[in-house]
Design an enzyme around this catalytic site. Sequence first.
Site, short mmCIF file in Angstrom:
data_model
loop_
_atom_site.label_atom_id
_atom_site.label_comp_id
_atom_site.label_asym_id
_atom_site.label_seq_id
_atom_site.Cartn_x
_atom_site.Cartn_y
_atom_site.Cartn_z
N GLN A 68 51.25 96.99 78.05
CA GLN A 68 52.10 95.80 78.14
C GLN A 68 52.20 95.34 79.59
OE1 GLN A 68 52.75 94.53 75.46
NE2 GLN A 68 53.87 92.79 76.23
N HIS A 91 49.71 92.92 81.36
CA HIS A 91 49.61 91.51 80.98
C HIS A 91 49.95 90.58 82.14
CE1 HIS A 91 48.57 90.73 76.86
NE2 HIS A 91 49.31 91.72 76.42
N GLU A 129 60.51 92.15 72.12
CA GLU A 129 59.38 91.55 71.38
C GLU A 129 58.64 92.63 70.58
OE1 GLU A 129 56.35 90.29 74.04
OE2 GLU A 129 55.40 88.92 72.61
N HIS A 130 58.22 93.70 71.27
CA HIS A 130 57.55 94.83 70.62
C HIS A 130 58.42 96.07 70.75
CE1 HIS A 130 54.27 92.27 72.32
NE2 HIS A 130 53.77 92.40 71.12
N ASP A 170 48.39 93.96 68.29
CA ASP A 170 47.93 92.82 69.10
C ASP A 170 46.64 92.23 68.57
OD1 ASP A 170 50.02 93.14 70.84
OD2 ASP A 170 48.87 94.26 72.34
N HIS A 190 79.98 55.68 48.17
CA HIS A 190 79.39 56.81 47.47
C HIS A 190 80.00 56.92 46.07
CE1 HIS A 190 77.96 57.84 51.46
NE2 HIS A 190 77.37 58.94 51.02
#
Lengths: 433, 433
Positions: free
Chosen positions: A254, A257, A322-323, A356, A415
């Site tokens: 991770q 990245h 996220e993960h 991934d 209405h």
Amino acid sequence: MKIVKAEDFDLRREVEYGSPEQNEAVREIVAQVKQQGDAALLKYTEQFDRVHLTAGQLRVTEEELAAAYRQVEPSFVEAIAAAAANIRAFHSRQKRNSWMDLQPDGSLLGQIIRPLKRVGVYVPGGKAAYPSSVLMNVIPAQVAGVPEIVMVTPPSTGGTEGIDPYILVAAAEAGVSEIYRVGGAQAIAALAYGTESMAPVDKICGPGNIYVALAKREVYGGVDIDSIAGPSEIAVLADDSADPAYVAADLLSQAEHDEMASAILVTPSPAFAEACRAEVQRQLGELPRRGIAEASVRDYGAIILVDSVVEGIDVINRLAPEHFELIVEEPMAYLGLIENAGAIFLGPYSSEPVGDYFAGPNHIIPTNGTARFSSPVDVDDFIKKSSLIYYSKEALLSNGATIMELARREGLEGHARAIEIRLRKEGKAGEAE
Amino acid sequence: MKIVKAEDFDLRREVEYGSPEQNEAVREIVAQVKQQGDAALLKYTEQFDRVHLTAGQLRVTEEELAAAYRQVEPSFVEAIAAAAANIRAFHSRQKRNSWMDLQPDGSLLGQIIRPLKRVGVYVPGGKAAYPSSVLMNVIPAQVAGVPEIVMVTPPSTGGTEGIDPYILVAAAEAGVSEIYRVGGAQAIAALAYGTESMAPVDKICGPGNIYVALAKREVYGGVDIDSIAGPSEIAVLADDSADPAYVAADLLSQAEHDEMASAILVTPSPAFAEACRAEVQRQLGELPRRGIAEASVRDYGAIILVDSVVEGIDVINRLAPEHFELIVEEPMAYLGLIENAGAIFLGPYSSEPVGDYFAGPNHIIPTNGTARFSSPVDVDDFIKKSSLIYYSKEALLSNGATIMELARREGLEGHARAIEIRLRKEGKAGEAE
């Protein structure tokens, strides 16, 4: 990696929305493309990508796609086809049917589920061109039934007529129906408003640089966009049953990245924390993207010590990563406690790269704590729903008075009268009073 | 009402986002509440609503709710309970289960579906306080399983301790768990960040004035918000089989909402167009909210002549109206052709107020052409999904090489190594090369 307590750590970061100058530049590009169509597209492509094209060259041809297949290794085609099949299988489980509820009074109520008609997928150029992201954006749309899926990506020198052949093969395997060699804010504007060569779309997705992100925000409203992702994150909750080398490798996968990526270990074991810290240091030394990973680990990495796995889950729920990898004894036993995590990886063999690239679930996942209220990309992102109401005469006659009472309570006499005029004409006005 | 051709008409309008002064005021209010909590809430309530409260009075008590029930007519309680039951039944059909896909190699893949934990619903004060909107915002959240549903609404003079008793009864019938008497941008800030008296929420929904809308946009990111609705719209496609008086009444029931509301008739029959225009004029004269409806019909109303019902559907698909009534012979025969419409009302008895108040589908529906890509509020708006990946050792050993190839193709060596280290340790490194 620093070792800290849970309450001293907050994963959330301020999101960058670009400078006033960048915003101004993007507004100008979008306005020009909206007004001048292809002419503006070609002008900006020459200006920013330094590629001279005619309108006729914007769209990638079948021949170019075929050439791309000849340029890549057969093993890559096989790998991407295998990944695409898994992703397609997983997303196919998300498909939903239109439904109708038949009432005893003859009324029908329902929900009609339809695919969006035309979707645009942005794919960045250069080193940020990831074949896997093409699959993850395109396949859910295709499974949803979107008939027209358009890809845009900036031309550059090298590759098939300026586009990375691996990207073209991924697009073909995923099921893209049209590909245009145009990028940046100008590509987003073309997708939103259309030009002579490109029909407008209903939704734009895919990652991009700050100009792409700002352009998506600029056109939003007339067209839908996906959410703008923050830096990627992983949180691993591991106990002494885990292998520190595996956990360290996952944290680093991770961290490599992006300098702003975040890799966090949560553990009840001080011994494991130490072992993992040492492994991270050792593996860092051998990593090609060491500079990036080192900065990420230093600035956004942490090892958080907790009293127990259950307390660790509580930390995870507050981070909403996220993960999330859970590598403890009997991980399934804790599944019911996990409230906030975009993707959950259980056990020692579910390394994040499995998800991934390959397993099937989407790798576009909410970041920056938004897993508290949002979800990975899926088929639902490419459908729209319409409510269906077919009321029978009997249903209107028996419920009309109630509807009129509710309308009048809100001061909306018009209405009430839309109901009343029907009750009167059907000879039942008496019942409605 | 003007009679025009389809190509001369565009339903879409620019959305108003407030003046720079309004934006500045909202940012200040939000910042103050974030910093000072209850003290700021009480200060702004005194300033804007002219109501002096202590922190202990912010939350509405059980006794006040009981008092509200005594203040409203029993027929209203019955009507709102009947509507709530229908809305609950319809939305219950939308509930989805978590699922798992069991693979032959022992892997498990799945999607976990969970309700949001805490949701805030804004309810405007004064004349815009609609009990029906309380039901439409709260019930989908409740059906989704959201355990904490918080309502905020500004206090005003009159009613139960400053809150309209009809709103309180609707909240109780819908299943709200906490009610606070606070409104405006300060209420949105309190929902987003929490104060001493109010815990923060994961999502904020419900309509409001421009300050409320701007505040929602301001806090978005750290908390989810619903979409900001534009003026309401109806499009009716009717042929000679329809009753012009019914159609005119339905058009006016929309027009009475707002000077910017839009009511459009599409018809293949010039005679029906004329008859409907005359009916609109006649009924307008008798309408209490005549001024509003007249302005709406004049500025945003139209009768569009087409050659056939099928061409009329094509016009509807381009308009993508919020509400669409199809009052022709055999309306079901055209259902497959309708691509873009938020809610579809079929046949002469499915007058729009049936859906606004009672039938069960939600009345919060995409406006301004956004039905092309978005959907009425439903249970999906109150859930979040997590992907689940449990990979077996066998799955990793047989797929690891493919995953590594894809990672290395993207230049992400750290990803490849997270797999490789496992393959090596499990004694299968040879297979991965």
